[in-house]
Design an enzyme around this catalytic site. Structure first.
Site, PDB file in Angstrom:
ATOM      1  N   LYS A 183       2.630  11.269  -3.338  1.00 55.68           N
ATOM      2  CA  LYS A 183       1.640  10.569  -4.105  1.00 55.68           C
ATOM      3  C   LYS A 183       0.693  11.442  -4.674  1.00 55.68           C
ATOM      4  O   LYS A 183       0.197  11.347  -5.816  1.00 55.68           O
ATOM      5  CB  LYS A 183       0.685   9.762  -3.048  1.00 55.68           C
ATOM      6  CG  LYS A 183      -0.151   8.816  -3.770  1.00 55.68           C
ATOM      7  CD  LYS A 183      -0.823   7.967  -2.743  1.00 55.68           C
ATOM      8  CE  LYS A 183      -1.892   7.063  -3.248  1.00 55.68           C
ATOM      9  NZ  LYS A 183      -2.332   6.211  -2.532  1.00 55.68           N
TER      10      LYS A 183
ATOM     11  N   ASP B   8       0.804  -1.099   0.026  1.00 53.86           N
ATOM     12  CA  ASP B   8       0.015   0.048  -0.108  1.00 53.86           C
ATOM     13  C   ASP B   8       0.897   1.174  -0.127  1.00 53.86           C
ATOM     14  O   ASP B   8       1.382   1.387   0.867  1.00 53.86           O
ATOM     15  CB  ASP B   8      -0.718  -0.219   1.144  1.00 53.86           C
ATOM     16  CG  ASP B   8      -1.617   1.344   1.382  1.00 53.86           C
ATOM     17  OD1 ASP B   8      -1.720   2.089   0.687  1.00 53.86           O
ATOM     18  OD2 ASP B   8      -2.227   1.166   2.493  1.00 53.86           O
TER      19      ASP B   8
ATOM     20  N   GLU C 178      -7.525   0.516  -4.368  1.00 52.61           N
ATOM     21  CA  GLU C 178      -7.489   0.337  -2.948  1.00 52.61           C
ATOM     22  C   GLU C 178      -8.502  -0.068  -2.377  1.00 52.61           C
ATOM     23  O   GLU C 178      -8.667  -1.038  -1.439  1.00 52.61           O
ATOM     24  CB  GLU C 178      -6.970   1.903  -2.256  1.00 52.61           C
ATOM     25  CG  GLU C 178      -5.508   2.004  -2.551  1.00 52.61           C
ATOM     26  CD  GLU C 178      -5.132   3.366  -2.487  1.00 52.61           C
ATOM     27  OE1 GLU C 178      -5.850   4.372  -1.950  1.00 52.61           O
ATOM     28  OE2 GLU C 178      -4.014   3.626  -2.761  1.00 52.61           O
TER      29      GLU C 178
ATOM     30  N   ASP D  91     -13.582   4.955   1.183  1.00 51.04           N
ATOM     31  CA  ASP D  91     -11.965   4.945   1.589  1.00 51.04           C
ATOM     32  C   ASP D  91     -11.614   6.425   1.629  1.00 51.04           C
ATOM     33  O   ASP D  91     -11.268   7.037   0.564  1.00 51.04           O
ATOM     34  CB  ASP D  91     -11.256   4.145   0.657  1.00 51.04           C
ATOM     35  CG  ASP D  91      -9.861   4.100   0.885  1.00 51.04           C
ATOM     36  OD1 ASP D  91      -9.027   4.554   1.592  1.00 51.04           O
ATOM     37  OD2 ASP D  91      -9.125   3.383   0.063  1.00 51.04           O
TER      38      ASP D  91
END
Lengths: 175, 614
Positions: B80, B18, B179, B201
């Site tokens: 990211k 992850d 994810e 999420d």
């Protein structure tokens, strides 16, 4: 027809059972999904990728009755959209004019009336389509495909009217 | 007796990673369940922070997070958020991330850290390499394959950038997994035979919502939606802004340009945020240069602050339900993922929207990595009962006349998905056609995200409209586009040159990989030498001990000489850096001492049988 073949649905039928289609889709996916080929040589991985793309494209197209009928038409060289004219179907002329007025004047009540009318027309047409599907399934001749094409064109037109009527209703509510 | 197995393990382990905005994790599949591999410091989370030290080394994770205060200009976080983006896209991020951008940031961001410049895939690659090392350290074998998770709503360029990061780290990325889908896998929700599940999420920097149908081990994503610039970071930034204003009025000093102070204050507001998930009130405490700032914050005030962020997540949820063709009543279960879902206000909002009590049994920080490990075991063929069917989050289109978009693959299509379009020429003698591919839901090209321009080459010169090329657009299982073309008449393959709008070219990635491979091999070789020396120590100790026994003196002179010679030779190579040579000498010593070992063994056996001392 590749999409029907991909899901093991030969000979092609216009009327399909949604649950059966889903079952076939899952079974084929289990067999061909790239996840199953991750440890295989590149050539096999490529085949799995191509097969799965075909299976997914087929399922996506065939599960929707309209998409399915358009696919069958195009496979017979009958583009559904090629014949579509800008002409308003004569029997709907009055209703279309009323909708245009509702759009212009943000008339909520008229928009609601138009929406109800066109939704009813759409439902009636879907009933008619089911009959035409059955007729082609029983005798899959080009003669039985032409009425399907005509009905699809009309359906597309009415679907647009439903969409516009919804929009008119929304605008009327906001103003 | 010194036998060591140097054979490659038959089933090479595939790890699940992850790669988060705030924290990254690596997980592997155990005998019955996936587990998180902690770093050498015991922390399961590796903060996604990198410091580029002046001597060329990097700090990664917790040490880099500490360096945020001491070396703010050499440290980068939340990289990211910059993946697959160009300078023009990150105006919003620039307000929050105090990085200096280098030249050429239009198509790939260049982050300046001291005298050096790094692209986001390289920063992510450095984090991935650390996770890889942690896994190798823990598993005791090389790790070269991984499944990496990405936000479901990531576009093509962001996915490609993530894949590049993997390659730069020396990892073969077997699959990019969304994810929320990974989280659903981790929950093992397939145990209920059938049902509809929503996965909500909210991570550090991205928000995803996915609606799945589960049936007999198949996880079919029906629809997905989200916002790739919405997350817990935004809550921190809101709190930070308020606190900075508060301090400015209290101290009469604006600290917002003081990076060291801002980083310290950021930590203080994050602590307060965490506390408010369990307590009704807390204090933001900040000490700087012998001054102290303390402000009480109640959950009510906090709730009012975060309400707009919670609201922003609800629209994509409604859209995803509409796209999936389900109503809230049809949703059987809701799963919460991401650290930000610990905020009580958010849990309440989710429960109200989906009319179901959300699952949060698994640690929301870890569930995605655990799911990635499950997918890794599916890919390596260890689990055959489960299968993920994911979708593409954004529609794919091509530019047509007047800057309009012609949609060729709709969003929420199950991937791999494909579409074939026919192209021809507009003027006589034209030998190439330029195809502009975009992603997004809007009608106009300018409102969508440019993905790439494909140059279809080698068309035979003919009158306009005569050539026919069939171009095939294929979105693979990673959600990345592949394009191929062939001449319709001859069926001949045509060459397609890709000019990606954002991201690195293959050559650029290649150059970055080589560098990292060299480094990785250095590291790995070093460890192998260390391990081999430990082995040599054990062997030499055993031999020295044997030389004290009676059996040693029973052996013939020439044999004893052979053993001593082998021992010396091992000592000579011991301090070299060739682990293979050390191994060869260990084996030679092993061979030379075999008769001695047998004698000792026999003596021991005889003693045992007689039960007496000679």
């Amino acid at each position: 027809m590749r999409y029907y073949e991909a899901l093991g649905l030969e000979p092609p039928r216009l009327k399909l059972d949604a649950a059966d289609l889903q079952k076939r889709f899952y079974a084929r996916s289990r067999e061909w999904h790239p996840d199953r080929f991750s440890t295989r040589p590149p050539a096999e991985q490529q085949t799995a990728l191509e097969m799965t793309a075909l299976i997914n494209d087929a399922f996506r197209t065939l599960r929707d009755p309209v998409g399915r009928a358009e696919y069958v038409l195009s496979e017979h060289g009958l583009e559904a959209s090629a014949q579509r004219g800008k002409d308003v179907p004569a029997d709907l002329l009055e209703e279309v004019l009323e909708l245009n007025m509702a759009l212009e004047e943000a008339d909520g009540e008229q928009a609601a009336r138009s929406l109800a009318q066109f939704e009813a027309a759409l439902a009636a047409l879907d009933g008619q389509l089911a009959g035409l599907f059955a007729a082609w399934d029983a005798a899959p001749s080009p003669d039985n495909l032409q009425p399907v094409r005509a009905a699809l064109n009309r359906r597309k037109y009415i679907a647009n009217l439903v969409r516009d009527a919804r929009k008119a209703l929304e605008t009327a509510r906001e103003s | 007796m010194f036998a060591i197995d140097f054979g490659k393990p038959k089933n090479e382990v595939v790890v699940g990673i992850d790669l988060g905005t705030t924290n990254s994790l690596v997980a592997a599949m155990g005998p019955s369940a996936p587990y998180i591999i902690p770093g050498p410091d015991g922390d399961p989370l590796v903060p996604s922070v990198v410091t580029a030290l002046p001597n060329g080394d990097f700090l990664v994770g917790n040490p880099a997070r500490r360096a945020l205060v001491t070396h703010p200009k050499l440290t980068v976080y939340s990289a990211k958020r910059l993946m697959g983006r160009g300078a023009a896209d990150i105006a919003e991020e620039r307000k929050l991330l105090p990085f200096k951008l280098g030249e050429g940031s239009e198509s790939v961001i260049q982050i300046e850290l001291g005298t050096r410049t790094f692209t986001p895939p390289v920063i992510s690659g450095i984090i991935l390499r650390r996770l890889k090392q942690n896994a190798e350290e823990h598993l005791g074998e090389p790790v070269t394959k991984a499944v990496i998770t990405v936000p479901a709503y990531f576009n093509d360029a962001q996915r490609q950038a993530t894949k590049d990061a993997g390659r730069i780290a020396g990892l073969e990325v077997l699959r990019l997994v969304n994810e929320p889908t990974a989280a659903a896998l981790a929950y093992g929700l397939d145990k209920r035979k059938e049902g509809i599940v929503a996965v909500y999420d909210l991570g550090g920097g991205t928000f995803d919502i996915s609606i799945l149908r589960l049936q007999d081990g198949i996880f079919e994503v029906l629809a997905t939606g989200g916002d790739t610039r919405l997350g817990g970071d935004d809550i921190d930034n809101l709190m930070l802004r308020v606190a900075l204003e508060d301090i400015a009025s209290e101290w009469g000093e604006d600290l917002s340009r003081n990076q060291e102070a801002v980083q310290l204050l950021r930590r203080a507001v994050i602590e307060a945020k965490h506390a408010l998930s369990v307590l009704p009130r807390t204090n933001i405490v900040f000490e700087y240069k012998e001054r102290r700032y303390a402000r009480e914050l109640t959950r009510d005030v906090f709730n009012r602050l975060v309400m707009p962020i919670v609201e922003r997540t609800l629209a994509p949820c409604r859209q995803a339900m509409a796209d999936a063709g389900v109503t809230p009543e049809q949703i059987d279960e809701v799963v919460l993922v991401g650290g930000s879902t610990r905020v009580p206000l958010l849990r309440e909002a989710v429960e109200r929207l989906f009319r179901a009590k959300p699952h949060c049994e698994l640690n929301p920080d870890q569930v995605v990595a655990l799911g990635a490990a499950v997918q890794a075991s599916i890919l390596s063929g260890q689990q055959t009962d489960k299968l993920l069917l994911d979708v593409t989050p954004l529609s794919l289109g091509i530019e047509t006349m007047g800057g309009l978009v012609s949609r060729i693959i709709q969003r929420n299509s199950t991937i791999p998905a494909s579409a074939t379009e026919s192209f021809t020429t507009a003027v006589e003698g034209q030998t190439n056609v330029l195809i502009h591919v975009v992603q997004g839901e809007r009608e106009m090209v300018k409102d969508c995200r440019s993905l790439a321009r494909f140059d279809l080459k080698g068309i035979d010169p003919m009158p306009a409209g005569f050539p026919r090329s069939e171009v095939r657009f294929l979105i693979d299982a990673n959600g990345i586009l592949q394009v191929s073309a062939r001449e319709q008449r001859t069926g001949k393959e045509q060459s397609v040159e890709v000019k990606p709008s954002y991201g690195l070219s293959d050559d650029q990635v290649e150059a970055m990989i080589l560098e990292s491979i060299e480094r990785a091999e250095d590291d790995f070789a070093e460890r192998q030498v260390r391990e081999m020396r430990v082995e040599a120590d054990n062997v030499m100790q055993a031999v020295e001990k044997a030389k004290q026994s009676d059996a040693w003196f029973e052996r013939p002179e020439d044999e004893r000489e052979r053993v001593n010679r082998a021992l010396n030779e091992l000592l000579v190579v011991y301090h070299g850096d060739d682990h293979n040579l050390i191994r060869v000498k260990i084996e030679a010593l092993d061979e030379a001492t075999r008769p001695l070992a047998e004698t000792i063994m026999n003596t021991a056996v005889n003693h045992a049988l007689k039960g007496t001392k000679i």
